[in-house]
Design a protein around this motif. Structure first.
Motif, PDB file in Angstrom:
ATOM      1  N   ILE A 163       0.882  -1.187  -0.018  1.00 50.89           N
ATOM      2  CA  ILE A 163       0.344   0.139  -0.221  1.00 50.89           C
ATOM      3  C   ILE A 163       0.939   1.157  -0.109  1.00 50.89           C
ATOM      4  CG2 ILE A 163      -1.472   1.332   1.462  1.00 50.89           C
ATOM      5  CD1 ILE A 163      -2.975  -1.270   0.370  1.00 50.89           C
ATOM      6  N   ARG A 164       0.394   1.677  -0.836  1.00 50.16           N
ATOM      7  CA  ARG A 164       0.822   3.942  -0.856  1.00 50.16           C
ATOM      8  C   ARG A 164       0.483   4.133  -0.505  1.00 50.16           C
ATOM      9  NH1 ARG A 164       6.024   1.588  -3.398  1.00 50.16           N
ATOM     10  NH2 ARG A 164       5.646  -0.921  -4.330  1.00 50.16           N
ATOM     11  N   THR A 165      -0.809   4.780  -0.410  1.00 50.51           N
ATOM     12  CA  THR A 165      -0.491   6.340   0.160  1.00 50.51           C
ATOM     13  C   THR A 165      -2.418   5.974   1.502  1.00 50.51           C
ATOM     14  OG1 THR A 165      -3.672   5.395  -1.053  1.00 50.51           O
ATOM     15  CG2 THR A 165      -1.289   6.736  -2.366  1.00 50.51           C
ATOM     16  N   LYS A 166      -2.287   6.926   2.193  1.00 47.94           N
ATOM     17  CA  LYS A 166      -3.218   7.001   2.853  1.00 47.94           C
ATOM     18  C   LYS A 166      -4.557   6.652   3.160  1.00 47.94           C
ATOM     19  CE  LYS A 166      -1.231  11.211   3.595  1.00 47.94           C
ATOM     20  NZ  LYS A 166      -1.252  13.119   4.172  1.00 47.94           N
ATOM     21  N   ALA A 167      -5.043   7.310   1.841  1.00 47.16           N
ATOM     22  CA  ALA A 167      -6.169   6.322   1.691  1.00 47.16           C
ATOM     23  C   ALA A 167      -6.688   4.874   1.825  1.00 47.16           C
ATOM     24  CB  ALA A 167      -6.893   7.381   1.010  1.00 47.16           C
ATOM     25  N   ASP A 168      -6.105   4.509   1.447  1.00 45.86           N
ATOM     26  CA  ASP A 168      -5.803   3.040   0.552  1.00 45.86           C
ATOM     27  C   ASP A 168      -5.211   2.294   1.561  1.00 45.86           C
ATOM     28  OD1 ASP A 168      -6.352   3.065  -1.685  1.00 45.86           O
ATOM     29  OD2 ASP A 168      -4.311   2.654  -3.058  1.00 45.86           O
ATOM     30  N   LEU A 169      -4.566   2.648   2.657  1.00 41.71           N
ATOM     31  CA  LEU A 169      -4.402   2.473   3.710  1.00 41.71           C
ATOM     32  C   LEU A 169      -5.392   2.292   5.079  1.00 41.71           C
ATOM     33  CD1 LEU A 169      -2.494   0.937   6.015  1.00 41.71           C
ATOM     34  CD2 LEU A 169      -1.485   3.387   6.957  1.00 41.71           C
ATOM     35  N   ARG A 170      -5.968   2.934   5.531  1.00 42.06           N
ATOM     36  CA  ARG A 170      -7.030   3.665   6.250  1.00 42.06           C
ATOM     37  C   ARG A 170      -8.865   3.150   5.881  1.00 42.06           C
ATOM     38  NH1 ARG A 170      -6.215   9.547   7.183  1.00 42.06           N
ATOM     39  NH2 ARG A 170      -5.103   8.330   8.787  1.00 42.06           N
ATOM     40  N   ALA A 171      -8.515   2.771   4.525  1.00 44.18           N
ATOM     41  CA  ALA A 171      -9.241   1.488   4.148  1.00 44.18           C
ATOM     42  C   ALA A 171      -9.225   0.534   4.737  1.00 44.18           C
ATOM     43  CB  ALA A 171     -10.158   1.582   2.591  1.00 44.18           C
ATOM     44  N   LEU A 172      -8.680   0.194   4.688  1.00 46.13           N
ATOM     45  CA  LEU A 172      -8.167  -1.449   5.134  1.00 46.13           C
ATOM     46  C   LEU A 172      -7.783  -1.194   6.674  1.00 46.13           C
ATOM     47  CD1 LEU A 172      -5.436  -2.851   3.150  1.00 46.13           C
ATOM     48  CD2 LEU A 172      -7.744  -4.092   3.271  1.00 46.13           C
ATOM     49  N   THR A 173      -7.743  -0.741   7.496  1.00 45.67           N
ATOM     50  CA  THR A 173      -7.562  -0.389   9.044  1.00 45.67           C
ATOM     51  C   THR A 173      -9.013  -0.418   9.486  1.00 45.67           C
ATOM     52  OG1 THR A 173      -6.943   1.955   8.652  1.00 45.67           O
ATOM     53  CG2 THR A 173      -4.823   0.006   9.228  1.00 45.67           C
ATOM     54  N   GLU A 174      -9.490   0.659   8.322  1.00 41.64           N
ATOM     55  CA  GLU A 174     -11.348   0.984   9.109  1.00 41.64           C
ATOM     56  C   GLU A 174     -11.963  -0.107   9.314  1.00 41.64           C
ATOM     57  OE1 GLU A 174     -12.332   4.343   7.090  1.00 41.64           O
ATOM     58  OE2 GLU A 174     -11.860   5.540   8.212  1.00 41.64           O
ATOM     59  N   SER A 175     -11.843  -1.270   8.022  1.00 32.69           N
ATOM     60  CA  SER A 175     -12.491  -2.509   7.844  1.00 32.69           C
ATOM     61  C   SER A 175     -12.028  -3.455   8.980  1.00 32.69           C
ATOM     62  CB  SER A 175     -12.249  -2.709   6.628  1.00 32.69           C
ATOM     63  OG  SER A 175     -10.877  -3.611   6.540  1.00 32.69           O
ATOM     64  N   TRP A 176     -10.592  -3.568   9.391  1.00 33.52           N
ATOM     65  CA  TRP A 176     -10.223  -4.396  10.463  1.00 33.52           C
ATOM     66  C   TRP A 176     -11.091  -3.666  11.530  1.00 33.52           C
ATOM     67  CZ3 TRP A 176      -4.347  -4.125   9.132  1.00 33.52           C
ATOM     68  CH2 TRP A 176      -4.089  -4.515   7.851  1.00 33.52           C
ATOM     69  N   ARG A 177     -11.156  -2.618  11.827  1.00 40.55           N
ATOM     70  CA  ARG A 177     -11.442  -2.111  13.011  1.00 40.55           C
ATOM     71  C   ARG A 177     -12.863  -2.431  13.159  1.00 40.55           C
ATOM     72  NH1 ARG A 177      -7.241  -1.971  16.388  1.00 40.55           N
ATOM     73  NH2 ARG A 177      -6.173  -0.365  16.045  1.00 40.55           N
ATOM     74  N   ARG A 178     -13.343  -2.294  11.791  1.00 39.23           N
ATOM     75  CA  ARG A 178     -14.959  -2.729  12.087  1.00 39.23           C
ATOM     76  C   ARG A 178     -15.483  -4.664  11.871  1.00 39.23           C
ATOM     77  NH1 ARG A 178     -15.491   1.040   8.036  1.00 39.23           N
ATOM     78  NH2 ARG A 178     -15.231  -0.722   6.551  1.00 39.23           N
ATOM     79  N   ALA A 179     -14.031  -5.249  12.205  1.00 42.47           N
ATOM     80  CA  ALA A 179     -14.835  -6.557  12.311  1.00 42.47           C
ATOM     81  C   ALA A 179     -13.495  -7.035  13.558  1.00 42.47           C
ATOM     82  CB  ALA A 179     -13.887  -7.367  11.640  1.00 42.47           C
ATOM     83  N   GLY A 180     -13.114  -6.207  14.387  1.00 44.64           N
ATOM     84  CA  GLY A 180     -13.017  -5.976  16.051  1.00 44.64           C
ATOM     85  C   GLY A 180     -11.704  -6.548  15.887  1.00 44.64           C
TER      86      GLY A 180
END
Length: 284
Positions: free
Chosen positions: A4-21
């Motif tokens: 991953i090379r951008t903050k936006a792409d990184l955040r999209a993934l980390t937010e999905s992980w957070r939703r999954a607990g």
């Protein structure tokens, strides 16, 4: 593992992980990965649901432009080395992602950043503290993993996370060494064969000095003898060789409480650092 090379792409993934607990661990690096880095990744994978390894050669922590230019850049081989370990993301931002136009903020930690590498490399730890703060916020990490070889850096990062109420918990991990005792470092790649054969004297000299101070010998005479041993072995200029308290990093004259012995020295144009724990001696 995704790159991953951008903050936006990184955040999209980390937010999905957070939703999954899920929990997130981060291993911040500047690349040129070796077994020391990989031991941090292995521990992070054991202790978290998701793991991000960051790769960014941070210009703000280099006070010498030549040193920055010579720093190894090995993204392809780094990604290959990470593959067996189970990290989820290799995050490789460029300078514009980390320091966009108009960037004007610096994170500065006093106390533990002073002296040692902080004295020899002005501004170094401001650069470290700034980029690490940004990486913690960008990755949303629960835990961050740092090696004890860069012990002053570990204390700086621990202090900033505590002082700024960051949720990221700092995990210090033991120094990983080559079979001959040399602390693993990306800078070791820059040593020629002769210098590489000389470099392990660092660990031997530190171990002898630490044992001497643990037996009650004053730091001044022990460190003078250690400097002579380093010079005889062919080491170059010594930036510092000091006994400091653990974890406050205050200068000490005797090992009468938990301490560490710190060294930075030059060899073949490469600045090498190391440190070892010094057990307090039992006074009579």
């Amino acid at each position: 593992m995704k790159i991953i090379r951008t903050k936006a792409d990184l955040r999209a993934l980390t937010e999905s992980w957070r939703r999954a607990g899920e929990t997130i661990g981060v291993v911040p690096t500047m690349g040129a990965l070796h077994a020391g880095h990989l031991s941090l990744v292995e521990r992070a994978c054991a202790e978290n649901d998701r793991v991000i390894v960051t790769l960014f050669v941070n210009p703000k922590q280099f006070n010498n432009p030549e040193d920055l230019a010579k720093y190894p850049r090995t993204e392809d081989s780094d990604a290959e080395k990470l593959t067996p370990y189970g990290a989820d993301i290799l995050y490789v931002p460029d300078g514009a992602q980390m320091y966009p136009e108009g960037f004007a903020t610096t994170v500065s930690v006093t106390g533990v950043s002073e002296g040692l590498c902080g004295g020899a490399r002005p501004g170094h730890f401001d650069g470290v503290a700034t980029v690490v703060t940004k990486l913690f916020l960008q990755t949303d990490a629960d835990r961050a993993y740092f090696g004890e070889k860069d012990y002053q850096q570990l204390q700086v990062v621990t202090r900033l996370a505590l002082d700024l109420d960051l949720k990221t918990r700092i995990v210090g991990c033991p120094t990983v060494r080559e079979d001959d005792g040399l602390a693993m470092s990306s800078r070791n790649l820059r040593l020629d064969d002769s210098a590489r054969a000389t470099a392990p004297v660092i660990g031997r000299v530190l171990d002898r000095a630490a044992a001497s101070m643990s037996a009650g010998q004053p730091a001044e005479e022990t460190l003078a003898r250690a400097r002579e041993d380093l010079a005889r072995a062919g080491m170059g200029e010594v930036d510092y060789l000091e006994l400091r308290g653990d974890p406050d990093l205050k200068l000490m004259t005797h090992a009468d409480r938990p301490a560490r012995l710190f060294l930075a020295a030059w060899l073949d144009g490469v600045r090498l650092i190391d440190n070892v724990a010094v057990a307090p001696y039992a006074s009579q």
